[in-house]
Write an enzyme that holds these catalytic residues in place. Sequence first.
Site, PDB file in Angstrom:
ATOM      1  CB  CYS A 138      -0.910   0.012   1.223  1.00  0.00           C
ATOM      2  SG  CYS A 138      -2.320  -1.109   1.116  1.00  0.00           S
ATOM      3  CG  HIS A 206       5.394 -25.198  19.152  1.00  0.00           C
ATOM      4  ND1 HIS A 206       5.388 -24.474  20.311  1.00  0.00           N
ATOM      5  CD2 HIS A 206       6.468 -24.748  18.427  1.00  0.00           C
ATOM      6  CE1 HIS A 206       6.371 -23.606  20.306  1.00  0.00           C
ATOM      7  NE2 HIS A 206       7.051 -23.754  19.173  1.00  0.00           N
ATOM      8  NE  ARG A 243       8.435 -17.371  20.483  1.00  0.00           N
ATOM      9  CZ  ARG A 243       9.425 -18.249  20.645  1.00  0.00           C
ATOM     10  NH1 ARG A 243      10.550 -18.133  19.933  1.00  0.00           N
ATOM     11  NH2 ARG A 243       9.299 -19.249  21.480  1.00  0.00           N
ATOM     12  CB  CYS A 247      11.716 -20.737  16.550  1.00  0.00           C
ATOM     13  SG  CYS A 247      10.332 -20.601  17.675  1.00  0.00           S
TER      14      CYS A 247
END
Length: 286
Positions: A138, A206, A243, A247
Amino acid sequence: MKARLWGIGSAIAVSLAIVGAAGSQTTLLPGAKPAPPGEAGGFKSQPVTQFERDGKKSGFLFTAPETRILQMDDNDNPAFLWLEHGEKMWTKAEGAANLSCASCHGAAANMRGVGATYPKVSKETGKLFALEHQINYCRTERMKAPELRWETMDMLGIGVFVMHQSRGLPVNVSNEGPAKPFFDEGDRLYNNTRRGQLNVACLQCHENNSGNRIRADLLSEGRANGFPLYRLKWSRPGSFQYRMEECYGQVRAVPEPYGSEELTKLQLYVTWRSNGLLIETPAVRR
């Protein structure tokens, strides 16, 4: 003579004002409600209170009580410093086109539900876009302004502000149609790709070990419904891809650059895994 020149100058000024006003009106997207004068017109919402849906648990449930308290009170949530910065950016005209976000989108509340669908395939480019990609598209294509660098105050501010408009709505990304090949690759990256010297895949932490501890860390289910979120150990907000970079470092893998195809495909898959959970942005984590 001076009076005549003054009169001509006034006429030109009035004409330019009219043209400028018309330009701003025609820029507004169809159906968008204009922002109130001098305001961003954001959606007013309360902090989310439901953190588990369809067997999926938000990372909120894996945090300490004192961390939860910060998220549950907007006056204490440290990420609101960035949100307020993003609110100011919403109405700030920039670039050669002298446009702001509000010039096209009107009141920020018009964005409610938009953030819940990202990452998604851009209709204009055919590429998989995270919200940060769309913000920069944009800026460069509409506003004729420079891109924002990922993880800067400006990018995090506008990212938090836009996602906050959808707080309380369920995550709703698509893995079908043009998104499917990107999703399939994200599936492979999450479930079947081991990384780094530790030779670890995402699901090993996870899914196979969520709720268990690695030293002091309580492993969550790796849901993406709070990003951009504030992490106490960072002392600032960070995007999903920030994040992920962390990791990668923890398993001693070579990091990917922000906005890379690999990180965005992975983000699509992880966010799809979070479908149905309510958006908490800006969430607070340890």
